[in-house]
Design an enzyme around this catalytic site. Sequence first.
Site, mmCIF file in Angstrom:
data_model
loop_
_atom_site.group_PDB
_atom_site.id
_atom_site.type_symbol
_atom_site.label_atom_id
_atom_site.label_comp_id
_atom_site.label_asym_id
_atom_site.label_seq_id
_atom_site.Cartn_x
_atom_site.Cartn_y
_atom_site.Cartn_z
ATOM 1 N N GLY A 186 41.883 47.971 41.319
ATOM 2 C CA GLY A 186 41.161 47.501 42.362
ATOM 3 C C GLY A 186 39.605 47.069 41.815
ATOM 4 N N GLY A 211 38.883 46.752 38.396
ATOM 5 C CA GLY A 211 38.749 46.096 37.044
ATOM 6 C C GLY A 211 39.966 46.655 36.237
ATOM 7 C CG ASP A 222 42.306 52.221 47.787
ATOM 8 O OD1 ASP A 222 43.077 51.511 48.549
ATOM 9 O OD2 ASP A 222 41.909 51.611 46.860
#
Length: 844
Positions: free
Chosen positions: A538, A540, A653
Site C-alpha cells: 500500500g 511502496g 488494514d
Amino acid sequence: MQMGIRTKNISALGSSRLFLFFFSSLLSQHCCAEVLYEINPSHSLSQGQTLVSPGRIFELGFFSPSDSANKYVGIWHKNILPRKVVWVANRERPLAVTGSLASLRISSNGSLELVDGKLNSVWSNNVTIQVSSSNTSSVAAVLSDDGNFVVKGAGESIWQSFDYPGDTMLPTQRLGYNTKSKKGRFLTAWKSESDPSSGIYTVEGGRAAETPAQVIIWINRSTPFWRSGPWDKSKFIGLPDMDDGYLSGFKGEENVEQGTQYFSYELFGNLAAYLDVSSQGKLKLMYARNGSNWSVYCDAQKNPCDIYGACGPYGVCNVSESPICKCLKGFVPKSDLEWSKGDWTSGCVRKTELFCERQTNKKSVPLQGTQDDNDDGFWKITRAKVPDYHQYITSLNLEDDFNDCKIQCLNNCSCLAYAHVNNIGCLVWSKDLIDIQEFSKGGVDIYIRLARKELGEEKPIKLIASLTAIGLVIILVAIVFGLHRLRANQKESIPSSRDTLRIYIGKHDPSELLIYDFDTLLTATDNFSVTNKLGQGGFGPVYKGMLQDGKEIAVKRLSSSSGQGIEEFKNEMLLISNLQHKNLVRMMGCCIKEDEKLLVYEFMPNKSLDTFLFDPMRRGELDWDRRFNIIQGVTRGLLYLHYDSYVKVIHRDLKVSNILLDGKMNPKISDFGLARIVEGSQCLENTQKVVGTRGYMSPEYAMGGIFSEKSDVYSFGVLVLEIISSKKNNNFFLYDQQLGFLAYAWNLWYEGRGLELVDEELGDSYSSSEVLKCVHIGLLCVQDNATDRPTMKDIGLMLSSEKDGSQPKRPVFTIQNSFFHPQLQYGHTNSSTNEATITVIEGR
C-alpha cells in the site's frame, strides 16, 4: 426359382459378414489406434495412428474440425477435454476427409512432408537434409512434452513447430520480432471454428523497433484491434488486472545486439495452459489442472473500451461512465452529430491552439480566446492506459525524476503528452493520442499538453500582473521560511544519520531492532532490481534481498513519493518491533537516508496469501487443511493484538494481501503502518482520516471514522469468507440477483447451501463441519452493527470447540458494492495510497 432365392440369401449373408468384418476392423483401428513415439524414414504416421510425447501429455495426429469435410494434421493435449488443437501443419491445404492413405513422413531429402493417397505433397517444412541410406535413423521427428514438434538430425534440432505458431501459444513458446532478420513470431486466428486456415486476426509482440514492446491484435495485419500497453519488465501496463510482481508468469526477453524482443509465459504447479486468439479476435489464456476441463484464466477483451480507438483520437474511454466516451480536457467532439448517435470513432479536436504552435507558425491565425495565453502546461489523467505510438526517451534513466521527462516534452513542440512509468522511464507522444482508457484501478498517470487558457491559467493584464508579482514575492518568502521550519522540525523528529537514529530508537526500547546502512540494503537487493521485486504494498514496493551472511530479507522501500508519511513509518517501526508472536511478521530493522525510508522484515518465501488465493493457476495449492490453518493462525494473531500484547492494537488494514506465508504456509499478519494503539479500557476511537482498503472496512469506520477491535473483526470476517471461496469481496457481483459478495454468502448460508461457497478447486476434499463453522463465523463478523459481532476471544472458542454463535443477521451495508467491477474476476489487485476523510470515502 428356389435356387435363385437361396443364392440371393447366401449372397446377402456374405455381404453382411463382409460389412461386419470391415466395420470391426475400422472400430479396432479407431479404438486401439497405434501409438508412435517417433517419425523417421522407416516409419511414417498414417491415419489411425498418433504420435505421442514421452510423458503422454501431447498427441499429434489426423483430425477433422466439427462440421468440416476436411482433414488436417494437428497437435492437442492428450487427456484434456474438450480437445483444443494447438497447432495445425496443413492449415491452408486440407486433405479430403474421404482420403484414407495420407501420411506424414520423412522424405528422401530429409524434409518432413505430408502426402495424400497419391503421394502428392500437401505440406512440407521445406527443410532439406542429406539422409544417409546406411543410416535411416539420422533424421527423426518427435513430439516433446511441452507440445513442441521437433525434427532432429544427428541429434540436433533442425526445425520446430514453436517457430511457426498457429492460433495458439503454449507455455515457454515465444512471441515477438527480430528487427535484423525482419521476421516475427505471431499468432494467426482460424478463419472459423471449423476452418483452420488463416483468419483476419493476428497477434504480434509489438511493432518493429518499438521500445518497450507491447502485444497488439491486428485486423488483416494493418488495422489495430486491441493492444496490451507497453511492457514494464513485470507486466503490461494496459492490463490493470495483471499481477504487479513477477508472479504473473509472463516474461519479456530483449536482446539489443540481436535486435530481438520476445514474450513468453510459464506455469506454476501441475497445470496445463494455452493462450489463443479466436476467429472473432478474442485473446484468452486458458488453464486446466490434473486433466480437468479448460477454464478461463484471463480474458484480454472484457468491455467495449478494450476495442482499439473506441473513442477516436483525443477521446478517453471509461466503461463505468455513460456514455463511455468523452473528450480529453481542452478538446471537443470533431462531429457533434456522430457523437450524438453514439459513434465516437472520429474522436475530438483541440479547442485552443498551443502557444508553441503559434510561435513556430507565425502565419497561423490564433483560435478565438487564445490571445492571452503565454505558455503551455499539462493536465494529468490518473489510472489510465497510455495512448498508442509511444516513444521512449533513452537519454533518461529510471532514477531520473519525472520533472526531467516533463522538461523534455515541454521543450519539444511536437510532444503532445508524457508519462514517467515505473520500471520503464520516460515515454512521450507526438502523434494523435488514441486508445486511452481510464481504469478503476491500476494504470499510470499521463500528462496531456494544453494551452494555459484550458488550464485556467491565462496571462493577466499588466497591472494585475504587477500586483500579483509583489504578492508572489511575499508568498515565496513565507514558503521558504515555512519549509525551513518544517525541515528543522523533521530533523528533530526523524534523525538524518545512523547514529542519531540509533539514539532515537533507543529511547523506545525496540528489542533486537537493527539499523542498516543504506548501501548494505542496496547491495542486498541488487540496487532494488525489478527481478527482486516481490510485490507492491500500500505504501511502496517490497524487494527480496540477501545479506552478506546469506540471510534472506524483505525490504519495504518508502521513498519521498510514497503516501506513507513519517508518522506511519515511525508507527510501524516502533510498534511491530515490540510485538512478538508467531503469527505476526517479524521486523529485523530499519534504515533512513535523506528521503529514503526502509523497513527490513523476515523473508516469507511464499509471499502473500493473495498470490495463491486469487490466482486460478495457484489456488489449488491451498487445500482445505491449509486454508483452515491460515484462518486459525490469523485468529491467534488478532487475539494477541487485541488482548495479549502489552498494548491493545487495532490493525485497521487486515486483508488477504497483508497475510504473509512462511515456508510451511503458516500465516503472519503484516503491514502495521495504519495500526493504532488504544487504551485497554477504551472501546471506541474516532478519526477524521479514514484509511484502509475498500471491501474490508466496517460500516461504522467507513462512514463515521469510528474504529475499535470490532473493526478488525469485520475485516477478519471478510477475510474468512474470501479464504473459503477464493472470491474477492470488492470484485464480486451477481447481476441477475443484484447481490454483492457478503449478501450472496449470507443467502447461501440462510438457504442451507453454505457448502456451495467453497472454492470449486477443492472438489470434495474438505471437512463440511469445519467449512460451515467458518462460514457461520465469517457471517457473524460482517454484521452491520458492531455490537452484534463476536470478539476474537469468542471466535477462538468457536474454532476450537463445538460452541456455536448466534444466528447472523443479513448484511445490508453495501457501500463496497457500489464500487464493484463490471465483471466478476479473479485478477490481482494492487493497493494505492489514497486516503479519505469521513465525508469522502475513498478506500485504498
